[in-house]
Design a protein around this motif. Structure first.
Motif, mmCIF file in Angstrom:
data_model
loop_
_atom_site.group_PDB
_atom_site.id
_atom_site.type_symbol
_atom_site.label_atom_id
_atom_site.label_comp_id
_atom_site.label_asym_id
_atom_site.label_seq_id
_atom_site.Cartn_x
_atom_site.Cartn_y
_atom_site.Cartn_z
ATOM 1 N N PRO A 114 54.435 42.621 63.922
ATOM 2 C CA PRO A 114 55.323 43.608 63.017
ATOM 3 C C PRO A 114 54.620 43.964 61.622
ATOM 4 C CG PRO A 114 56.215 41.366 62.599
ATOM 5 C CD PRO A 114 55.160 41.106 63.494
ATOM 6 N N ILE A 115 54.911 45.173 61.421
ATOM 7 C CA ILE A 115 54.203 45.703 60.034
ATOM 8 C C ILE A 115 54.145 44.688 58.974
ATOM 9 C CG2 ILE A 115 53.855 47.691 58.763
ATOM 10 C CD1 ILE A 115 55.267 49.513 60.452
ATOM 11 N N SER A 116 55.512 44.269 58.786
ATOM 12 C CA SER A 116 55.866 43.541 57.578
ATOM 13 C C SER A 116 56.920 42.539 57.872
ATOM 14 C CB SER A 116 56.035 44.401 56.358
ATOM 15 O OG SER A 116 57.434 45.085 56.842
ATOM 16 N N GLU A 117 57.580 41.735 57.068
ATOM 17 C CA GLU A 117 58.575 41.028 57.096
ATOM 18 C C GLU A 117 59.974 41.707 56.822
ATOM 19 O OE1 GLU A 117 57.385 37.776 54.559
ATOM 20 O OE2 GLU A 117 57.129 36.664 56.532
ATOM 21 N N SER A 118 59.851 42.951 56.123
ATOM 22 C CA SER A 118 61.217 43.792 55.781
ATOM 23 C C SER A 118 60.954 44.993 56.082
ATOM 24 C CB SER A 118 61.394 43.447 54.363
ATOM 25 O OG SER A 118 60.626 44.232 53.271
ATOM 26 N N LEU A 119 62.007 45.515 56.408
ATOM 27 C CA LEU A 119 62.010 47.029 56.788
ATOM 28 C C LEU A 119 61.734 47.955 55.409
ATOM 29 C CD1 LEU A 119 62.887 49.383 58.572
ATOM 30 C CD2 LEU A 119 65.212 49.107 57.598
#
Length: 383
Positions: A114-119
């Protein structure tokens, strides 16, 4: 044959995915075939520079695969104007900062999910990339798996009639690491390091369902940490506190219900490590990584429930193999070729960082659903 060079900064290539799928089977395979054919008849040839923190590991990978350039100095690599594309396959926790540094250096960016751990972080970096007018993309590799391409072919042809449901099974037994070495890195099972199967796999299921079946509208997810102690790469025991299994149900557009089990604590007795069964009014199909079998309405057998007698029907015999009808290349390599064309000549490209943010959104909602024990709607993302 006319060629042109594209310099690619590749970060995170000492890991399993970065080295095997992205470096060896994609970028180097494209280089060794002579490049990517462009619309003007020339070939775009990748020239990678490998970047990592451990000099010995990076140098060993470079030498083993005939890559002339490598470094441990990411800032110097980003400062080189001759390398215009940055790729990252390192840990999720570091990705937003790395991508922003690359964007600030004027690089086009491509990355693992994923791009990151948070939206919020995912949307921030997607918006930032757009504001800086850099080409950007995220890996959607499973869409180019032969099995899923055949499944989508069936959907597009109207084979299923009205689609009713999807059943997905993903996973295998990942050894704990004590008596048998684990086949996945230990950080996958530590929450503090960004581990967890929900954040890892629901990103995939978002783009698979959206593109192969129908858009996701709502989610209900139950996670679990079935194995609480594992052993790391050095043989040291550690607390495994990240979720290692997820049992998720999705409502899709058109009233379709999808249920996908994801687990690193399951022993495989199915056609493949991942299978998707799609059932419709006119037919059903089951796809794995490479194969896909189908059963039409008129060829559906009529079993009768009778628990008093052994079953005599072999239900596997009633399915027909969907033919390849094409030569399927490596899915990672195909997407690399598409993205390189996008960078070089603005060829169509759909899998932007905003699409990647949708995967992070579903994973985040999956965790929230688990904690709150309730269904959650999936809002549309704008960007």
């Amino acid at each position: 044959m006319r060629t042109q060079r594209i310099g690619i900064i590749m970060h995170g290539i000492t890991g399993r995915m970065g080295m095997n799928q992205h470096l060896i089977r994609s970028v180097l395979a494209i280089r060794d075939q002579g490049g990517v054919l462009l619309s003007d008849g020339s070939y775009l040839v990748p020239d990678p520079v490998l970047v990592g923190r451990n000099a010995d590991k990076v140098e060993a990978v470079a030498k083993a695969h005939n890559v002339a350039r490598w470094t441990t100095d990411l800032d110097a690599a980003l400062a080189n104007p001759d390398d215009t594309l940055f790729f990252d396959a390192a840990s999720t926790k570091l990705r937003p900062e790395l991508l922003k540094r690359a964007i600030d250096a004027g690089k086009n960016i491509y990355c693992e999910k994923p791009i990151s751990e948070s939206l919020s972080e995912a949307l921030d970096i997607a918006t930032y990339a757009k504001s800086k007018s850099v080409k950007n993309g995220i890996v959607h590799d499973k869409l180019d798996l032969p099995g899923l391409k055949k499944l989508k072919r069936l959907r597009d042809s109207g084979f299923f009639g009205r689609i009713l449901s999807v059943r997905g099974e993903f996973g295998y037994w990942v050894f704990e690491g004590d008596w048998m070495p684990a086949q996945r890195p230990s950080w996958n099972y530590r929450a503090a390091d960004g581990g967890g199967i929900i954040s890892d796999m629901l990103c995939h299921w978002r783009y698979v369902l959206d593109n192969v079946v129908a858009p996701v509208k709502a989610v209900s997810c139950l996670g679990a940490t079935h194995i609480s102690e594992r052993w790391d790469e050095n043989g040291n025991a550690y607390k495994a506190d990240a979720d290692d299994a997820a049992y998720a149900t999705f409502e899709l557009e058109g009233g379709i219900i999808a249920h996908i089990n994801s687990s690193w604590c399951v022993r495989v007795r199915r056609d493949d490590l991942v299978t998707f069964q799609v059932d419709g009014t006119h037919g059903s199909a089951v796809a794995g990584l490479h194969s896909c079998v189908s059963q039409q309405r008129v060829n559906t057998p009529k079993p009768v429930w009778n628990p008093d007698q052994p079953q005599t029907m072999n239900f596997f015999d009633d399915w027909e193999e969907v033919p390849d009808n094409a030569v399927f290349d490596n899915g990672f390599k195909l997407q690399w070729e598409e993205f390189l064309r996008h960078v070089a000549e603005d060829a169509p490209w759909s899998y932007t960082l905003l699409e990647g943010a949708k995967g992070v959104q579903l994973a985040e909602l999956g965790v929230q659903s688990w904690k709150e024990r309730r269904w959650l709607d999936v809002p549309a993302l704008e960007g």
